[in-house]
Write a protein that holds these residues in place. Structure first.
Motif, PDB file in Angstrom:
ATOM      1  N   UNK A  96       0.843  -1.210   0.000  1.00  0.00           N
ATOM      2  CA  UNK A  96       0.000   0.000   0.000  1.00  0.00           C
ATOM      3  C   UNK A  96       0.875   1.256   0.000  1.00  0.00           C
ATOM      4  N   UNK A  97       1.879   1.286   0.890  1.00  0.00           N
ATOM      5  CA  UNK A  97       2.759   2.467   0.990  1.00  0.00           C
ATOM      6  C   UNK A  97       3.532   2.694  -0.305  1.00  0.00           C
ATOM      7  N   UNK A  98       4.065   1.615  -0.876  1.00  0.00           N
ATOM      8  CA  UNK A  98       4.855   1.716  -2.112  1.00  0.00           C
ATOM      9  C   UNK A  98       4.021   2.299  -3.253  1.00  0.00           C
ATOM     10  N   UNK A  99       2.825   1.717  -3.485  1.00  0.00           N
ATOM     11  CA  UNK A  99       1.990   2.164  -4.604  1.00  0.00           C
ATOM     12  C   UNK A  99       1.454   3.578  -4.371  1.00  0.00           C
ATOM     13  N   UNK A 100       1.171   3.916  -3.110  1.00  0.00           N
ATOM     14  CA  UNK A 100       0.658   5.264  -2.791  1.00  0.00           C
ATOM     15  C   UNK A 100       1.720   6.330  -3.059  1.00  0.00           C
ATOM     16  N   UNK A 101       2.935   6.109  -2.565  1.00  0.00           N
ATOM     17  CA  UNK A 101       4.019   7.094  -2.752  1.00  0.00           C
ATOM     18  C   UNK A 101       4.365   7.225  -4.242  1.00  0.00           C
ATOM     19  N   UNK A 102       4.443   6.082  -4.931  1.00  0.00           N
ATOM     20  CA  UNK A 102       4.766   6.102  -6.357  1.00  0.00           C
ATOM     21  C   UNK A 102       3.690   6.861  -7.144  1.00  0.00           C
ATOM     22  N   UNK A 103       2.429   6.553  -6.850  1.00  0.00           N
ATOM     23  CA  UNK A 103       1.311   7.199  -7.564  1.00  0.00           C
ATOM     24  C   UNK A 103       1.263   8.701  -7.332  1.00  0.00           C
ATOM     25  N   UNK A 104       1.435   9.114  -6.077  1.00  0.00           N
ATOM     26  CA  UNK A 104       1.370  10.546  -5.749  1.00  0.00           C
ATOM     27  C   UNK A 104       2.562  11.304  -6.340  1.00  0.00           C
ATOM     28  N   UNK A 105       3.747  10.680  -6.326  1.00  0.00           N
ATOM     29  CA  UNK A 105       4.941  11.333  -6.902  1.00  0.00           C
ATOM     30  C   UNK A 105       4.750  11.564  -8.402  1.00  0.00           C
ATOM     31  N   UNK A 106       4.234  10.544  -9.111  1.00  0.00           N
ATOM     32  CA  UNK A 106       4.016  10.681 -10.557  1.00  0.00           C
ATOM     33  C   UNK A 106       2.954  11.739 -10.855  1.00  0.00           C
ATOM     34  N   UNK A 107       1.864  11.732 -10.074  1.00  0.00           N
ATOM     35  CA  UNK A 107       0.779  12.710 -10.285  1.00  0.00           C
ATOM     36  C   UNK A 107       1.239  14.143 -10.005  1.00  0.00           C
ATOM     37  N   UNK A 108       2.179  14.282  -9.064  1.00  0.00           N
ATOM     38  CA  UNK A 108       2.657  15.631  -8.709  1.00  0.00           C
ATOM     39  C   UNK A 108       3.595  16.216  -9.765  1.00  0.00           C
ATOM     40  N   UNK A 109       4.181  15.366 -10.607  1.00  0.00           N
ATOM     41  CA  UNK A 109       5.160  15.843 -11.588  1.00  0.00           C
ATOM     42  C   UNK A 109       4.597  16.922 -12.534  1.00  0.00           C
ATOM     43  N   UNK A 110       3.414  16.719 -13.166  1.00  0.00           N
ATOM     44  CA  UNK A 110       2.899  17.772 -14.053  1.00  0.00           C
ATOM     45  C   UNK A 110       2.497  19.043 -13.301  1.00  0.00           C
ATOM     46  N   UNK A 111       2.142  18.887 -12.018  1.00  0.00           N
ATOM     47  CA  UNK A 111       1.712  20.050 -11.224  1.00  0.00           C
ATOM     48  C   UNK A 111       2.889  20.925 -10.810  1.00  0.00           C
ATOM     49  N   UNK A 112       3.990  20.289 -10.389  1.00  0.00           N
ATOM     50  CA  UNK A 112       5.124  21.044  -9.826  1.00  0.00           C
ATOM     51  C   UNK A 112       6.423  20.885 -10.614  1.00  0.00           C
ATOM     52  N   UNK A 113       6.402  20.043 -11.675  1.00  0.00           N
ATOM     53  CA  UNK A 113       7.627  19.671 -12.381  1.00  0.00           C
ATOM     54  C   UNK A 113       8.301  20.793 -13.149  1.00  0.00           C
ATOM     55  N   UNK A 114       7.590  21.892 -13.428  1.00  0.00           N
ATOM     56  CA  UNK A 114       8.216  23.014 -14.138  1.00  0.00           C
ATOM     57  C   UNK A 114       9.278  23.689 -13.265  1.00  0.00           C
ATOM     58  N   UNK A 115       9.130  23.529 -11.931  1.00  0.00           N
ATOM     59  CA  UNK A 115      10.137  24.026 -10.993  1.00  0.00           C
ATOM     60  C   UNK A 115      11.230  22.958 -10.858  1.00  0.00           C
ATOM     61  N   UNK A 116      12.471  23.303 -11.200  1.00  0.00           N
ATOM     62  CA  UNK A 116      13.546  22.300 -11.237  1.00  0.00           C
ATOM     63  C   UNK A 116      13.829  21.680  -9.870  1.00  0.00           C
ATOM     64  N   UNK A 117      13.740  22.472  -8.816  1.00  0.00           N
ATOM     65  CA  UNK A 117      13.982  21.932  -7.462  1.00  0.00           C
ATOM     66  C   UNK A 117      12.871  20.949  -7.094  1.00  0.00           C
ATOM     67  N   UNK A 118      11.621  21.340  -7.371  1.00  0.00           N
ATOM     68  CA  UNK A 118      10.487  20.451  -7.076  1.00  0.00           C
ATOM     69  C   UNK A 118      10.596  19.156  -7.889  1.00  0.00           C
ATOM     70  N   UNK A 119      10.959  19.281  -9.153  1.00  0.00           N
ATOM     71  CA  UNK A 119      11.109  18.092 -10.009  1.00  0.00           C
ATOM     72  C   UNK A 119      12.183  17.164  -9.455  1.00  0.00           C
ATOM     73  N   UNK A 120      13.295  17.744  -8.986  1.00  0.00           N
ATOM     74  CA  UNK A 120      14.393  16.956  -8.421  1.00  0.00           C
ATOM     75  C   UNK A 120      13.937  16.194  -7.176  1.00  0.00           C
ATOM     76  N   UNK A 121      13.231  16.886  -6.279  1.00  0.00           N
ATOM     77  CA  UNK A 121      12.730  16.250  -5.044  1.00  0.00           C
ATOM     78  C   UNK A 121      11.756  15.119  -5.379  1.00  0.00           C
ATOM     79  N   UNK A 122      10.846  15.382  -6.319  1.00  0.00           N
ATOM     80  CA  UNK A 122       9.844  14.371  -6.694  1.00  0.00           C
ATOM     81  C   UNK A 122      10.497  13.140  -7.323  1.00  0.00           C
TER      82      UNK A 122
END
Length: 410
Positions: A291-317
Motif C-alpha cells: 500500500x505504501x509503495x503504490x501510494x508514494x509512487x502514484x502521488x509522486x508521478x501525479x505531482x510531476x505535471x503540477x510542480x515539475x516546471x520548478x527544477x527543485x520540485x522536479x528533483x525532489x519528486x
C-alpha cells in the motif's frame, strides 16, 4: 523484477555438495553481473529516448516501443523458457540467454532502421524473461544451503546496480558519444559476462521440470490472484510514467541532458535505499508495504505535471519516486511468495509474465498519451494506475485467515 527471491533450493539428491572456497562465489558473481547487464539493457532506451527519437525521425511515443517490445516478448518467454527448457542443464540455458543479450545490443547498435531496432529489442525480451524465470533460481544452488540467502542478495545487487548506474551511465555515454555507442558498450559488457559464465558456472542439472498445469493451481489462490492484479497495476503505472521521464524533464523542467543523467543517477540511488526500506517493511507487513509503495509512487508521478516546471520540485519528486520504485519489486514479490510458498517456481513465472506485460502496456499507454496529450499526461496516467493498486490492496488485501481467527476468538 526480483523473481524467485525466496527459492533457496538445496542441491538435488545425487548432486555433489558445493565445494568450499572462492569458485562458488565467483559463479554467483557471474550471474549477478548478468543480472546487471540485463537490467541495464532493458532500460537503456529510457535515458536515450529523446536523442534516439530525434535521430530516427520518430515520435517519443513510438520510441517507447523499445521498452514495450522486449516486455511483451519477455512475458511469454518467462513461461515458455521455464517450461520448454525442461531437463536441460541450467548452465547451458543461462549461456544461451546471455548470448541473446550480446546479439540484441549489437543489432540495435548497428541497426539501419527502427524496424531492426525493434527486432533486436524483441531478442532481448527472450533473454530477460528466461533469465528472471531461471537465472534467479540458480543462485542458491551454487553455494551451500546455509549461504543461499547471501547468494540471492548478490544476484539482486546486480539488479539494483543496473537501476542505479546502468541507465544514467547509458544516458551519459549517449550524450557524449551517441546512443549507438551506448548499445555497443552494453554488448561488449555482455560478451565479458558470457565469457565469465562459461568459465565459472558448473553443470546445473534441473531440480524439477515445471509443468504448465501448475499455473492454473496458482491462479486458484485468492491472494495470488490479488498479487497478480496489483503487479499489473503497479508495473503499468510505473512504466507509463518512467519511460517518458527524460523527455518530461527536458521539456517541462527545461533541464539539459547532462543534468537529466545526474537526476536519473539520483533516482537510482534513492531506489537502492528504497530497496532496503522495502525489505524492512515487508518483514513488518507485506500488505502495508505494498500500500505504501503504490501510494508514494502514484502521488509522486501525479505531482510531476503540477510542480515539475520548478527544477527543485522536479528533483525532489524524482528522488521520492525512486524510493518507491526501489521498494516496488520486493513488495509485490514477497506478497506472491506468501500467497503460494509451495509453488514458487510456477508463481515466479506468472509474476514475471504479469510484470513484463504491465511494463510493456505501461510504455505503450504512456506513449499514446504523450503523442496525443503531451508528455505530462504520461505522468498522470502512470500515477492513476499506481493508485489503483493502492485501492485494490487496501480494499481486498486483508488476510482472511487472520480476520476469521479474530472473529473466532471473540
Amino acid at each position: 523484477m526480483h523473481a524467485n527471491q525466496h527459492n533457496a533450493a538445496a542441491p538435488p539428491p545425487g548432486e555433489a555438495p558445493t565445494p568450499p572456497g572462492l569458485s562458488p562465489w565467483l559463479a554467483v558473481a557471474s550471474v549477478g553481473i548478468g543480472a546487471f547487464a540485463l537490467v541495464t539493457s532493458e532500460f537503456l532506451p529510457v535515458g536515450l529516448l529523446p536523442a534516439m527519437a530525434a535521430d530516427l525521425g520518430i515520435t517519443k511515443g513510438q520510441a517507447g516501443l523499445m521498452i514495450t517490445t522486449p516486455g511483451v516478448v519477455a512475458a511469454f518467454a518467462a513461461v515458455l523458457v521455464t517450461v520448454g527448457s525442461g531437463r536441460l542443464d541450467r548452465r547451458i540455458v543461462l549461456l544461451a540467454l546471455t548470448a541473446l543479450l550480446v546479439l540484441s545490443n549489437l543489432i540495435v547498435a548497428l541497426a539501419p532502421s527502427f524496424g531492426w531496432i525493434l527486432a533486436g529489442r524483441a531478442l532481448l525480451g527472450v533473454g530477460v524473461g528466461g533469465f528472471w524465470a531461471i537465472g534467479t533460481a540458480v543462485g542458491p544452488r551454487l553455494v551451500s544451503p546455509a549461504h543461499a540467502a547471501r547468494a540471492m542478495a548478490m544476484i539482486f545487487a546486480g539488479v539494483s546496480l543496473g537501476t542505479v548506474a546502468g541507465v544514467p551511465a547509458g544516458a551519459l555515454i549517449g550524450e557524449l558519444v551517441g546512443w549507438r555507442v551506448a548499445f555497443g558498450s552494453a554488448s561488449a559488457i555482455a560478451v565479458l559476462v558470457l565469457l565469465g559464465q562459461a568459465f565459472l558456472l558448473p553443470a546445473l542439472p534441473p531440480t524439477q521440470a515445471i509443468r504448465l498445469r501448475q499455473l492454473p493451481a496458482i491462479l486458484g489462490i485468492r491472494k495470488a490472484r490479488l498479487g497478480l492484479i496489483a503487479t499489473a497495476l503497479l508495473f503499468v503505472g510505473q512504466f507509463a510514467a518512467y519511460t517518458y521521464i527524460s523527455p518530461f524533464l527536458a521539456q517541462v523542467a527545461d533541464m539539459p541532458a547532462t543534468v537529466i543523467s545526474a537526476l536519473l543517477l539520483a533516482y537510482g540511488v534513492t531506489g537502492f535505499v528504497g530497496n532496503m526500506l522495502g525489505g524492512w517493511a515487508v518483514g513488518k507487513s507485506e500488505r502495508g508495504a505494498l500500500i505504501a509503495t503504490s501510494l508514494v509512487l502514484g502521488l509522486a508521478a501525479l505531482a510531476m505535471p503540477l510542480f515539475g516546471a520548478n527544477q527543485i520540485a522536479a528533483t525532489v519528486l524524482v528522488g521520492i519516486w525512486g524510493l518507491a520504485f526501489g521498494a516496488m519489486p520486493i513488495s509485490v514479490q514477497t506478497w506472491m511468495y506468501k500467497a503460494a510458498p509451495d509453488l514458487m517456481e510456477g508463481s515466479s513465472a506468472l509474476f514475471v509474465a504479469t510484470a513484463q506485460v504491465g511494463l510493456a502496456s505501461g510504455a505503450l499507454v504512456g506513449g499514446m498519451a504523450v503523442d496525443h496529450l503531451g508528455v505530462g499526461s504520461a505522468m498522470v496516467v502512470g500515477g492513476l494506475f499506481a493508485l489503483g493498486c493502492t485501492a485494490v490492496i487496501w480494499t481486498f488485501g486483508r488476510d482472511r485467515v487472520a480476520a476469521l481467527k479474530v472473529v473466532a476468538m471473540r
